[in-house]
Design a protein around this motif. Structure first.
Motif, PDB file in Angstrom:
ATOM      1  N   GLU A   5       0.833  -1.212   0.000  1.00  0.00           N
ATOM      2  CA  GLU A   5       0.000   0.000   0.000  1.00  0.00           C
ATOM      3  C   GLU A   5       0.866   1.261   0.000  1.00  0.00           C
ATOM      4  O   GLU A   5       0.602   2.225  -0.723  1.00  0.00           O
ATOM      5  CB  GLU A   5      -0.957  -0.007   1.199  1.00  0.00           C
ATOM      6  N   VAL A   6       1.919   1.269   0.815  1.00  0.00           N
ATOM      7  CA  VAL A   6       2.831   2.424   0.846  1.00  0.00           C
ATOM      8  C   VAL A   6       3.572   2.524  -0.484  1.00  0.00           C
ATOM      9  O   VAL A   6       3.758   3.622  -1.025  1.00  0.00           O
ATOM     10  CB  VAL A   6       3.801   2.325   2.044  1.00  0.00           C
ATOM     11  N   TYR A   7       3.986   1.391  -1.029  1.00  0.00           N
ATOM     12  CA  TYR A   7       4.633   1.399  -2.342  1.00  0.00           C
ATOM     13  C   TYR A   7       3.705   2.050  -3.374  1.00  0.00           C
ATOM     14  O   TYR A   7       4.113   2.934  -4.124  1.00  0.00           O
ATOM     15  CB  TYR A   7       4.996  -0.027  -2.788  1.00  0.00           C
ATOM     16  N   LYS A   8       2.447   1.608  -3.405  1.00  0.00           N
ATOM     17  CA  LYS A   8       1.473   2.113  -4.379  1.00  0.00           C
ATOM     18  C   LYS A   8       1.275   3.625  -4.238  1.00  0.00           C
ATOM     19  O   LYS A   8       1.191   4.343  -5.237  1.00  0.00           O
ATOM     20  CB  LYS A   8       0.144   1.383  -4.175  1.00  0.00           C
ATOM     21  N   ARG A   9       1.226   4.089  -3.008  1.00  0.00           N
ATOM     22  CA  ARG A   9       0.910   5.494  -2.751  1.00  0.00           C
ATOM     23  C   ARG A   9       2.106   6.426  -2.937  1.00  0.00           C
ATOM     24  O   ARG A   9       1.954   7.532  -3.455  1.00  0.00           O
ATOM     25  CB  ARG A   9       0.355   5.610  -1.333  1.00  0.00           C
ATOM     26  N   ILE A  10       3.307   5.970  -2.555  1.00  0.00           N
ATOM     27  CA  ILE A  10       4.463   6.877  -2.533  1.00  0.00           C
ATOM     28  C   ILE A  10       5.518   6.529  -3.580  1.00  0.00           C
ATOM     29  O   ILE A  10       5.947   7.399  -4.343  1.00  0.00           O
ATOM     30  CB  ILE A  10       5.093   6.887  -1.121  1.00  0.00           C
ATOM     31  N   ILE A  11       5.950   5.288  -3.620  1.00  0.00           N
ATOM     32  CA  ILE A  11       7.077   4.905  -4.478  1.00  0.00           C
ATOM     33  C   ILE A  11       6.661   4.758  -5.939  1.00  0.00           C
ATOM     34  O   ILE A  11       7.347   5.224  -6.843  1.00  0.00           O
ATOM     35  CB  ILE A  11       7.729   3.595  -3.971  1.00  0.00           C
ATOM     36  N   PHE A  12       5.532   4.099  -6.179  1.00  0.00           N
ATOM     37  CA  PHE A  12       5.100   3.834  -7.550  1.00  0.00           C
ATOM     38  C   PHE A  12       4.995   5.100  -8.404  1.00  0.00           C
ATOM     39  O   PHE A  12       5.529   5.137  -9.514  1.00  0.00           O
ATOM     40  CB  PHE A  12       3.790   3.047  -7.562  1.00  0.00           C
ATOM     41  N   PRO A  13       4.353   6.168  -7.931  1.00  0.00           N
ATOM     42  CA  PRO A  13       4.283   7.374  -8.768  1.00  0.00           C
ATOM     43  C   PRO A  13       5.665   7.941  -9.105  1.00  0.00           C
ATOM     44  O   PRO A  13       5.900   8.400 -10.228  1.00  0.00           O
ATOM     45  CB  PRO A  13       3.474   8.367  -7.920  1.00  0.00           C
TER      46      PRO A  13
END
Length: 138
Positions: A5-13
């Motif tokens: 979830e943190v990856y999706k919200r912060i790292i992925f973009p």
């Protein structure tokens, strides 16, 4: 060390922006991922990247190249993850042969490059490295 979830919200973009910039400069964007990529493959599939390199299974997770290759979109090339310590450094030629052949099964599914998962360990027997190369070229 972060949740999907943190990856999706912060790292992925941030990754999406970064790899698009790399591509716009005429280079081929390649992801080298350390850790358990399994829960993040849907996001990797949405990145405009050419290839994904993964480390070997360790730290209480399994990275099976055949399974990962099945989950990746067809245009992303997967680089294998032959264990540089347990197989190449401490394994026998037979161990190297078996694991290389097992991983090469991923090439029957899609784009795949046989590779070791981490840098070669100092002292890895040349015979083991040559065996991996020989089996891959067959």
């Amino acid at each position: 060390l972060i949740s999907p979830e943190v990856y999706k919200r912060i790292i992925f973009p941030a990754q999406k922006f970064f790899y698009e910039k790399i591509r716009s400069l005429g280079m081929e964007p390649i992801v080298y991922f350390c850790g358990d990529i399994n829960p993040l493959i849907p996001y990797i599939n949405c990145l405009d990247v050419t290839a994904l390199l993964i480390e070997e299974s360790k730290k209480n997770f399994t990275l099976d190249v055949k399974d990962i290759r099945k989950k990746l979109v067809s245009h992303i090339t997967l680089f294998g993850n032959l264990d540089s310590v347990h197989v190449l450094l401490f394994g026998s030629k037979d161990d190297v042969r078996r694991e290389t052949l097992r991983q090469l099964e991923a090439s029957r599914i899609g784009r795949f490059v046989m590779a070791n998962g981490s840098p070669l360990a100092p002292g890895a027997p040349n015979e083991n490295i040559q065996e991996m190369i020989k089996i891959t070229r067959m």
